[in-house]
Design a protein around this motif. Structure first.
Motif, mmCIF file in Angstrom:
data_model
loop_
_atom_site.group_PDB
_atom_site.id
_atom_site.type_symbol
_atom_site.label_atom_id
_atom_site.label_comp_id
_atom_site.label_asym_id
_atom_site.label_seq_id
_atom_site.Cartn_x
_atom_site.Cartn_y
_atom_site.Cartn_z
ATOM 1 N N LEU A 3 -4.627 -7.169 -1.266
ATOM 2 C CA LEU A 3 -5.627 -6.746 -2.243
ATOM 3 C C LEU A 3 -5.669 -5.223 -2.375
ATOM 4 O O LEU A 3 -5.867 -4.693 -3.480
ATOM 5 C CB LEU A 3 -7.002 -7.281 -1.837
ATOM 6 C CG LEU A 3 -7.129 -8.808 -1.831
ATOM 7 C CD1 LEU A 3 -8.473 -9.239 -1.251
ATOM 8 C CD2 LEU A 3 -6.957 -9.375 -3.234
ATOM 9 N N THR A 4 -5.442 -4.523 -1.268
ATOM 10 C CA THR A 4 -5.431 -3.057 -1.317
ATOM 11 C C THR A 4 -4.214 -2.546 -2.085
ATOM 12 O O THR A 4 -4.305 -1.562 -2.832
ATOM 13 C CB THR A 4 -5.446 -2.477 0.101
ATOM 14 O OG1 THR A 4 -6.619 -2.942 0.794
ATOM 15 C CG2 THR A 4 -5.467 -0.949 0.078
ATOM 16 N N ILE A 5 -3.081 -3.215 -1.943
ATOM 17 C CA ILE A 5 -1.887 -2.865 -2.727
ATOM 18 C C ILE A 5 -2.185 -2.998 -4.218
ATOM 19 O O ILE A 5 -1.859 -2.120 -5.019
ATOM 20 C CB ILE A 5 -0.704 -3.780 -2.330
ATOM 21 C CG1 ILE A 5 -0.235 -3.466 -0.914
ATOM 22 C CG2 ILE A 5 0.460 -3.623 -3.326
ATOM 23 C CD1 ILE A 5 0.718 -4.500 -0.339
ATOM 24 N N VAL A 6 -2.821 -4.111 -4.581
ATOM 25 C CA VAL A 6 -3.175 -4.337 -5.987
ATOM 26 C C VAL A 6 -4.103 -3.241 -6.491
ATOM 27 O O VAL A 6 -3.899 -2.666 -7.566
ATOM 28 C CB VAL A 6 -3.850 -5.721 -6.151
ATOM 29 C CG1 VAL A 6 -4.456 -5.866 -7.549
ATOM 30 C CG2 VAL A 6 -2.848 -6.832 -5.891
ATOM 31 N N LEU A 7 -5.113 -2.920 -5.710
ATOM 32 C CA LEU A 7 -6.103 -1.924 -6.139
ATOM 33 C C LEU A 7 -5.522 -0.523 -6.199
ATOM 34 O O LEU A 7 -5.932 0.289 -7.040
ATOM 35 C CB LEU A 7 -7.314 -1.975 -5.203
ATOM 36 C CG LEU A 7 -8.199 -3.213 -5.409
ATOM 37 C CD1 LEU A 7 -9.162 -3.397 -4.246
ATOM 38 C CD2 LEU A 7 -8.970 -3.108 -6.719
ATOM 39 N N GLU A 8 -4.551 -0.226 -5.343
ATOM 40 C CA GLU A 8 -3.910 1.089 -5.423
ATOM 41 C C GLU A 8 -3.127 1.231 -6.726
ATOM 42 O O GLU A 8 -3.190 2.275 -7.393
ATOM 43 C CB GLU A 8 -2.976 1.311 -4.234
ATOM 44 C CG GLU A 8 -2.324 2.688 -4.248
ATOM 45 C CD GLU A 8 -1.499 2.973 -3.007
ATOM 46 O OE1 GLU A 8 -0.934 4.083 -2.923
ATOM 47 O OE2 GLU A 8 -1.415 2.101 -2.126
ATOM 48 N N GLU A 9 -2.401 0.193 -7.100
ATOM 49 C CA GLU A 9 -1.654 0.244 -8.356
ATOM 50 C C GLU A 9 -2.600 0.306 -9.562
ATOM 51 O O GLU A 9 -2.357 1.043 -10.521
ATOM 52 C CB GLU A 9 -0.723 -0.969 -8.475
ATOM 53 C CG GLU A 9 0.393 -1.004 -7.447
ATOM 54 C CD GLU A 9 1.261 0.243 -7.483
ATOM 55 O OE1 GLU A 9 1.529 0.779 -8.574
ATOM 56 O OE2 GLU A 9 1.662 0.703 -6.391
#
Length: 275
Positions: A69-75
């Protein structure tokens, strides 16, 4: 600490990068200038299953962990901060369902997430921000139904969400131990949208006042039991805090990349100012 991404996480990151460069970046600028909710970006993210990521596999979701989820939010922070904000409000309702949801709630709302329906976190009120125990919205038990009355403010996705997590006082005078959580569908009678906020940025994410006037829900719609709501709210917020770090990193990287590009293009005294 170095975290090795899984193949699935790398594919998801690359998919979002491509979507961001191809479409989200442009849509973000357009929605912000028009001061309108970015329905088109929301639709694109739903097509690739972003809002169903946290739902358990048994309900049709992907059961994504905090790293994913953090990967998604960073992008999203890089290409579409408004959609990152929209997703944060949605994710904050996940952990309360895991910890306090009965089978009826879990099946109903995790399946909604798996179908890419959008949730909104309804806690803040005009007189209750950081001091969440000072809520004025009340829920009273009348027969087999809870009746909710009150006003929430600064609600991310207010008026565009498919369902809401709503915190209300069920035990007056008990402070934090007198607050309970209810899940409410967007078409509930008595639920309406008040003022839509005018913002300086992230205007592709709608922030609005939500008004509850004799909104009735049956007992099954309470999550975690009487007086357990505030603890569940904090659990939900804890999950998204690492994601907020991802959003901030994405925003910072986008700002740095744009600054470097400008320094290469801007010429003074016969040379780029980057030299």
């Amino acid at each position: 600490m170095c975290i090795e991404l899984t193949e699935e996480q790398r594919i998801l990151r690359d998919t979002l990068k491509k979507l961001g460069k191809d479409k989200l970046e442009r849509l973000t600028v357009e929605s912000d200038r028009a001061d309108k909710f970015d329905h088109e970006s929301l639709g694109l993210l739903k097509e690739i299953g972003i809002f169903g990521l946290p739902a358990p596999v048994k309900y049709g979701g992907s059961e994504a962990n905090a790293t994913t989820l953090t990967i998604v939010l960073e992008e999203l922070g890089y290409f579409s901060p408004s959609m990152a904000c929209t997703l944060i409000g949605h994710l904050a309702l996940v952990r309360p369902l895991f910890l306090g949801g009965n089978e009826f709630l879990a099946e109903r709302y995790f399946m909604k997430m798996a179908k890419e329906e959008l949730g909104a976190f309804c806690l803040t009120e005009p007189g209750a921000g950081s001091d969440a125990a000072s809520l004025k919205t009340k829920a009273s038990l009348e027969g087999d139904e809870w009746v909710i009355n009150g006003t929430k403010c600064f609600i991310t996705s207010g008026g565009v969400a498919d369902f809401y997590g709503v915190w209300a006082v069920t035990g007056p005078g008990k402070g934090a131990d007198g607050i309970s959580l209810f899940y409410v569908d967007k078409d509930a009678k008595g639920l309406s949208v008040g003022k839509i906020e005018e913002k300086m940025g992230m205007r592709g994410s709608q922030t609005a006042e939500m008004i509850f006037e004799d909104v009735k829900v049956t007992k099954e719609y309470m999550c975690g039991g009487v007086g357990k709501g505030l603890k569940l709210a904090f659990e939900g917020l804890d999950l998204v805090r690492c994601g907020l770090g991802g959003v901030s990193c994405g925003l910072a990287q986008a700002a740095l990349d744009q600054a470097i590009q400008y320094m290469k293009e801007r010429h003074q005294f016969g040379r780029p100012i980057a030299q």
